[in-house]
Write a protein that holds these residues in place. Structure first.
Motif, PDB file in Angstrom:
ATOM      1  N   THR A 106     -19.836 -37.802  16.231  1.00 48.83           N
ATOM      2  CA  THR A 106     -19.757 -38.204  17.639  1.00 48.83           C
ATOM      3  C   THR A 106     -21.076 -38.799  18.140  1.00 48.83           C
ATOM      4  OG1 THR A 106     -20.239 -35.908  18.253  1.00 48.83           O
ATOM      5  CG2 THR A 106     -17.962 -36.582  18.352  1.00 48.83           C
ATOM      6  N   PHE A 107     -22.174 -38.535  17.424  1.00 46.32           N
ATOM      7  CA  PHE A 107     -23.477 -39.018  17.890  1.00 46.32           C
ATOM      8  C   PHE A 107     -23.609 -40.533  17.705  1.00 46.32           C
ATOM      9  CE2 PHE A 107     -27.945 -40.117  17.150  1.00 46.32           C
ATOM     10  CZ  PHE A 107     -28.508 -39.640  18.324  1.00 46.32           C
ATOM     11  N   PHE A 108     -23.151 -41.037  16.561  1.00 45.70           N
ATOM     12  CA  PHE A 108     -23.343 -42.461  16.275  1.00 45.70           C
ATOM     13  C   PHE A 108     -22.186 -43.276  16.827  1.00 45.70           C
ATOM     14  CE2 PHE A 108     -25.876 -40.339  13.024  1.00 45.70           C
ATOM     15  CZ  PHE A 108     -27.077 -41.024  13.167  1.00 45.70           C
ATOM     16  N   LYS A 109     -22.558 -44.317  17.596  1.00 41.88           N
ATOM     17  CA  LYS A 109     -21.530 -45.135  18.247  1.00 41.88           C
ATOM     18  C   LYS A 109     -20.671 -45.900  17.239  1.00 41.88           C
ATOM     19  CE  LYS A 109     -21.069 -47.306  22.536  1.00 41.88           C
ATOM     20  NZ  LYS A 109     -20.876 -48.671  22.864  1.00 41.88           N
ATOM     21  N   ALA A 110     -21.234 -46.122  16.062  1.00 43.46           N
ATOM     22  CA  ALA A 110     -20.474 -46.880  15.055  1.00 43.46           C
ATOM     23  C   ALA A 110     -19.257 -46.100  14.563  1.00 43.46           C
ATOM     24  CB  ALA A 110     -21.373 -47.216  13.872  1.00 43.46           C
ATOM     25  N   PHE A 111     -19.286 -44.774  14.753  1.00 42.25           N
ATOM     26  CA  PHE A 111     -18.155 -43.964  14.311  1.00 42.25           C
ATOM     27  C   PHE A 111     -17.159 -43.782  15.452  1.00 42.25           C
ATOM     28  CE2 PHE A 111     -21.490 -41.916  11.438  1.00 42.25           C
ATOM     29  CZ  PHE A 111     -21.123 -42.681  10.343  1.00 42.25           C
ATOM     30  N   SER A 112     -15.890 -43.704  15.077  1.00 46.59           N
ATOM     31  CA  SER A 112     -14.866 -43.444  16.084  1.00 46.59           C
ATOM     32  C   SER A 112     -13.981 -42.304  15.602  1.00 46.59           C
ATOM     33  CB  SER A 112     -14.013 -44.696  16.287  1.00 46.59           C
ATOM     34  OG  SER A 112     -12.911 -44.393  17.116  1.00 46.59           O
ATOM     35  N   LEU A 113     -13.653 -41.395  16.505  1.00 46.45           N
ATOM     36  CA  LEU A 113     -12.733 -40.310  16.152  1.00 46.45           C
ATOM     37  C   LEU A 113     -11.292 -40.683  16.512  1.00 46.45           C
ATOM     38  CD1 LEU A 113     -14.733 -37.120  17.186  1.00 46.45           C
ATOM     39  CD2 LEU A 113     -14.633 -38.260  14.984  1.00 46.45           C
ATOM     40  N   GLU A 114     -11.149 -41.830  17.174  1.00 44.70           N
ATOM     41  CA  GLU A 114      -9.812 -42.307  17.536  1.00 44.70           C
ATOM     42  C   GLU A 114      -9.431 -43.435  16.587  1.00 44.70           C
ATOM     43  OE1 GLU A 114      -7.900 -41.205  20.028  1.00 44.70           O
ATOM     44  OE2 GLU A 114      -9.423 -39.686  20.452  1.00 44.70           O
ATOM     45  N   PRO A 115      -8.142 -43.543  16.248  1.00 43.80           N
ATOM     46  CA  PRO A 115      -7.719 -44.660  15.401  1.00 43.80           C
ATOM     47  C   PRO A 115      -8.122 -45.990  16.028  1.00 43.80           C
ATOM     48  CG  PRO A 115      -5.931 -43.101  15.658  1.00 43.80           C
ATOM     49  CD  PRO A 115      -7.025 -42.663  16.597  1.00 43.80           C
ATOM     50  N   ALA A 161     -14.992 -47.060   6.958  1.00 41.91           N
ATOM     51  CA  ALA A 161     -14.684 -48.387   6.421  1.00 41.91           C
ATOM     52  C   ALA A 161     -13.256 -48.418   5.876  1.00 41.91           C
ATOM     53  CB  ALA A 161     -15.677 -48.763   5.322  1.00 41.91           C
ATOM     54  N   GLU A 162     -12.820 -47.321   5.305  1.00 45.07           N
ATOM     55  CA  GLU A 162     -11.464 -47.270   4.737  1.00 45.07           C
ATOM     56  C   GLU A 162     -10.397 -47.148   5.830  1.00 45.07           C
ATOM     57  OE1 GLU A 162     -10.184 -47.632   1.786  1.00 45.07           O
ATOM     58  OE2 GLU A 162      -8.146 -47.002   2.376  1.00 45.07           O
ATOM     59  N   CYS A 163     -10.653 -46.278   6.814  1.00 41.91           N
ATOM     60  CA  CYS A 163      -9.604 -45.954   7.802  1.00 41.91           C
ATOM     61  C   CYS A 163      -9.804 -46.639   9.153  1.00 41.91           C
ATOM     62  CB  CYS A 163      -9.579 -44.444   8.059  1.00 41.91           C
ATOM     63  SG  CYS A 163      -9.397 -43.439   6.590  1.00 41.91           S
ATOM     64  N   ASN A 164     -10.964 -47.262   9.370  1.00 38.91           N
ATOM     65  CA  ASN A 164     -11.345 -47.815  10.680  1.00 38.91           C
ATOM     66  C   ASN A 164     -11.653 -46.734  11.703  1.00 38.91           C
ATOM     67  OD1 ASN A 164     -11.251 -50.552  10.035  1.00 38.91           O
ATOM     68  ND2 ASN A 164      -9.044 -50.587  10.334  1.00 38.91           N
ATOM     69  N   TYR A 165     -11.563 -45.483  11.318  1.00 39.77           N
ATOM     70  CA  TYR A 165     -11.981 -44.374  12.177  1.00 39.77           C
ATOM     71  C   TYR A 165     -12.137 -43.144  11.291  1.00 39.77           C
ATOM     72  CZ  TYR A 165      -7.425 -41.886  12.373  1.00 39.77           C
ATOM     73  OH  TYR A 165      -6.305 -41.174  12.073  1.00 39.77           O
ATOM     74  N   LEU A 166     -12.534 -42.018  11.900  1.00 39.64           N
ATOM     75  CA  LEU A 166     -12.731 -40.790  11.134  1.00 39.64           C
ATOM     76  C   LEU A 166     -11.632 -39.794  11.492  1.00 39.64           C
ATOM     77  CD1 LEU A 166     -16.608 -40.428  11.597  1.00 39.64           C
ATOM     78  CD2 LEU A 166     -15.391 -41.305   9.598  1.00 39.64           C
ATOM     79  N   PRO A 167     -10.590 -39.716  10.661  1.00 39.47           N
ATOM     80  CA  PRO A 167      -9.512 -38.771  10.965  1.00 39.47           C
ATOM     81  C   PRO A 167     -10.027 -37.330  10.909  1.00 39.47           C
ATOM     82  CG  PRO A 167      -8.896 -40.280   9.174  1.00 39.47           C
ATOM     83  CD  PRO A 167     -10.356 -40.447   9.422  1.00 39.47           C
ATOM     84  N   GLU A 168      -9.477 -36.491  11.774  1.00 40.65           N
ATOM     85  CA  GLU A 168      -9.922 -35.092  11.838  1.00 40.65           C
ATOM     86  C   GLU A 168      -9.763 -34.394  10.482  1.00 40.65           C
ATOM     87  OE1 GLU A 168      -8.411 -33.101  15.304  1.00 40.65           O
ATOM     88  OE2 GLU A 168      -8.878 -31.144  14.434  1.00 40.65           O
TER      89      GLU A 168
END
Ligand code: FES
Length: 158
Positions: free
Chosen positions: A60-69, A31-38
């Motif tokens: 990576t399992f949940f589609k709501a999360f993104s590892l990319e900005p 919610a803070e970053c719009n993605y999950l920074p490494e």
């Protein structure tokens, strides 16, 4: 993209040692970053005393999360059959042209991320476009223009 590590630390702090709250913590960071920074995932792994591999597999399992900005605004255009026959594909092409990105990509200013989806479960309202969770029904080119302009002028205001 600059990451505010101090801000991420302050989000993680109350979760320290609380392994059962991994998903909530990831949601707060997203919610803070719009993605999950490494870097954040590494800190999460240390704070919750969980293996990094476990943190990554949840991320990576949940589609709501993104590892990319991702952009500040997420635009989903439906290309399912019902929306497709009513012009969904043309809307997708217009979005690609107007934003200069393909589905799965983010604009350089990190304002918009475009995604194509296969059905949003409201076919009778098609073609459907969803921006930041807000469903726009029976969208045509003119309606899409005014929606985009609204979000773009908000972006210009900062
Ligand atoms: S096909 Fe678009 S909502 Fe179902």
């Amino acid at each position: 993209m600059n990451i505010d590590l101090a801000k991420i630390d302050s989000i993680i702090e109350p979760y320290k040692g609380r392994q059962g709250l991994l998903i909530s913590l990831l949601q707060d960071i997203q919610a803070e970053c719009n993605y999950l920074p490494e870097e954040a995932l590494v800190e999460v792994s240390q704070a919750l005393e969980l293996p990094l591999s476990q943190v990554f597999s949840v991320a990576t399992f949940f589609k709501a999360f993104s590892l990319e900005p991702r952009g500040r605004h997420l635009i989903m255009v439906c290309l399912g059959t019902a929306c497709h026959v009513r012009g969904g594909e043309r809307l997708a092409q217009k979005l690609e042209r107007d934003l200069g990105i393909k589905p799965g990509e983010t604009t350089q200013d990190f304002e918009f991320t475009l995604e194509a989806v296969n059905c949003l479960g409201c076919c009778a309202l098609g073609p459907v476009v969803v921006i930041d969770g807000k469903y726009e029904s029976k969208v045509d080119s003119a309606k899409l223009d005014s929606i985009l302009k609204r979000y773009q002028s908000e972006a210009n205001k900062g």
